[in-house]
Scaffold this motif. Structure first.
Motif, PDB file in Angstrom:
ATOM      1  N   LEU A 139      -5.343 -12.691  23.681  1.00 50.75           N
ATOM      2  CA  LEU A 139      -4.775 -12.634  22.343  1.00 50.75           C
ATOM      3  C   LEU A 139      -5.703 -13.371  21.256  1.00 50.75           C
ATOM      4  N   ILE A 140      -6.140 -12.563  20.243  1.00 45.51           N
ATOM      5  CA  ILE A 140      -6.733 -13.201  18.999  1.00 45.51           C
ATOM      6  C   ILE A 140      -5.883 -12.963  17.606  1.00 45.51           C
ATOM      7  N   TRP A 141      -5.913 -14.272  17.246  1.00 48.26           N
ATOM      8  CA  TRP A 141      -5.104 -14.283  15.787  1.00 48.26           C
ATOM      9  C   TRP A 141      -6.138 -13.983  14.744  1.00 48.26           C
ATOM     10  N   THR A 142      -6.026 -13.078  14.138  1.00 44.21           N
ATOM     11  CA  THR A 142      -6.795 -12.599  13.042  1.00 44.21           C
ATOM     12  C   THR A 142      -6.170 -12.354  11.565  1.00 44.21           C
ATOM     13  N   PRO A 143      -6.905 -13.087  10.751  1.00 42.94           N
ATOM     14  CA  PRO A 143      -6.449 -12.967   9.318  1.00 42.94           C
ATOM     15  C   PRO A 143      -6.975 -11.522   8.799  1.00 42.94           C
ATOM     16  N   GLY A 155       2.439 -10.618  11.657  1.00 44.67           N
ATOM     17  CA  GLY A 155       2.590  -9.510  12.184  1.00 44.67           C
ATOM     18  C   GLY A 155       2.912  -9.838  13.718  1.00 44.67           C
ATOM     19  N   ASP A 156       3.554  -8.936  14.409  1.00 45.54           N
ATOM     20  CA  ASP A 156       4.072  -8.824  15.909  1.00 45.54           C
ATOM     21  C   ASP A 156       2.914  -8.623  16.461  1.00 45.54           C
ATOM     22  N   PRO A 157       2.646  -9.212  17.796  1.00 43.89           N
ATOM     23  CA  PRO A 157       1.423  -8.977  18.528  1.00 43.89           C
ATOM     24  C   PRO A 157       1.287  -7.446  18.982  1.00 43.89           C
ATOM     25  N   VAL A 158       0.174  -7.099  19.022  1.00 46.14           N
ATOM     26  CA  VAL A 158      -0.101  -5.716  19.390  1.00 46.14           C
ATOM     27  C   VAL A 158      -1.206  -5.510  20.439  1.00 46.14           C
ATOM     28  N   THR A 159      -0.825  -4.381  21.289  1.00 49.49           N
ATOM     29  CA  THR A 159      -1.958  -4.174  22.472  1.00 49.49           C
ATOM     30  C   THR A 159      -2.484  -2.796  22.113  1.00 49.49           C
ATOM     31  N   GLN A 211      -2.880 -10.422  16.992  1.00 50.01           N
ATOM     32  CA  GLN A 211      -1.777 -10.627  16.297  1.00 50.01           C
ATOM     33  C   GLN A 211      -2.648 -10.958  14.896  1.00 50.01           C
ATOM     34  N   PHE A 212      -1.872 -10.163  13.864  1.00 47.42           N
ATOM     35  CA  PHE A 212      -2.636 -10.472  12.424  1.00 47.42           C
ATOM     36  C   PHE A 212      -1.549 -11.448  11.553  1.00 47.42           C
ATOM     37  N   LEU A 213      -2.333 -12.141  10.657  1.00 46.71           N
ATOM     38  CA  LEU A 213      -1.678 -12.919   9.721  1.00 46.71           C
ATOM     39  C   LEU A 213      -2.227 -11.978   8.473  1.00 46.71           C
ATOM     40  N   ASP A 214      -1.416 -11.526   7.601  1.00 49.64           N
ATOM     41  CA  ASP A 214      -1.606 -10.669   6.510  1.00 49.64           C
ATOM     42  C   ASP A 214      -1.474 -11.530   5.401  1.00 49.64           C
ATOM     43  N   LEU A 215      -2.291 -11.411   4.414  1.00 48.00           N
ATOM     44  CA  LEU A 215      -1.831 -11.697   2.995  1.00 48.00           C
ATOM     45  C   LEU A 215      -2.063 -10.292   2.041  1.00 48.00           C
ATOM     46  N   THR A 216      -1.030 -10.112   1.480  1.00 47.44           N
ATOM     47  CA  THR A 216      -0.784  -8.976   0.817  1.00 47.44           C
ATOM     48  C   THR A 216      -0.951  -9.375  -0.595  1.00 47.44           C
TER      49      THR A 216
END
Length: 158
Positions: free
Chosen positions: A18-22, A86-90, A98-103
């Motif tokens: 898992l990589i946490w990505t902005p 967001g939810d973790p994705v494969t 898993q993505f941290l989203d800034l809208t």
């Protein structure tokens, strides 16, 4: 979808862990109140314009960059609309993320909307009350937070 070089370098070390990505999403509105969407090449869904931030990149700058790269449209950021995880994705290759989203709520400045890279198969402007059915719920939520005229960002998604 092209994977940024820095993600490929991390994958060489981490494998499929898992990589946490902005990341950023841009809700680009024109003077008619329409929203800019792109039809993703990987799954065919219509979505807001999104992308992964480059290391050290300012989020608002990244949102404007993604819009220009993917659609040929020049936009300016008006405000931060929401921050959510967001939810973790494969992915099909087994990578986990898993993505941290800034809208960001953005305003159209110039340019003709068109497919400008290989991430989309179509680009277009849509009335916010007549979106394509394929726009996923989490993207609709991001749009709603950007359209809310409270002037405050939302920091969680139910």
């Amino acid at each position: 979808m092209p994977v940024p070089d820095f993600i490929l370098a991390m994958r060489e070390k981490l494998g499929t862990d898992l990589i946490w990505t902005p990341g950023v999403s841009a809700v680009v509105l024109d003077d008619e109140g329409r929203v800019l969407l792109g039809r993703r090449a990987d799954n065919g869904r219509w979505c807001l314009i999104t992308g992964i931030l480059d290391p050290g990149e300012e989020p608002a700058v990244g949102a404007v960059r993604e819009v220009a790269e993917e659609t040929g449209v020049i936009a300016r950021v008006e405000r931060l609309a929401s921050v959510s995880a967001g939810d973790p994705v494969t992915f099909p290759n087994g990578d986990h993320a898993q993505f941290l989203d800034l809208t960001f709520r953005c305003r159209y400045v110039s340019g003709e909307a068109h497919v400008a890279d290989d991430e989309s198969t179509a680009v277009g402007w849509f009335a916010v009350d007549d979106l394509p059915d394929s726009v996923p719920p989490h993207q609709r939520w991001r749009l709603e937070t950007a359209l809310a005229d409270t002037g405050e960002a939302v920091f969680a998604r139910d």
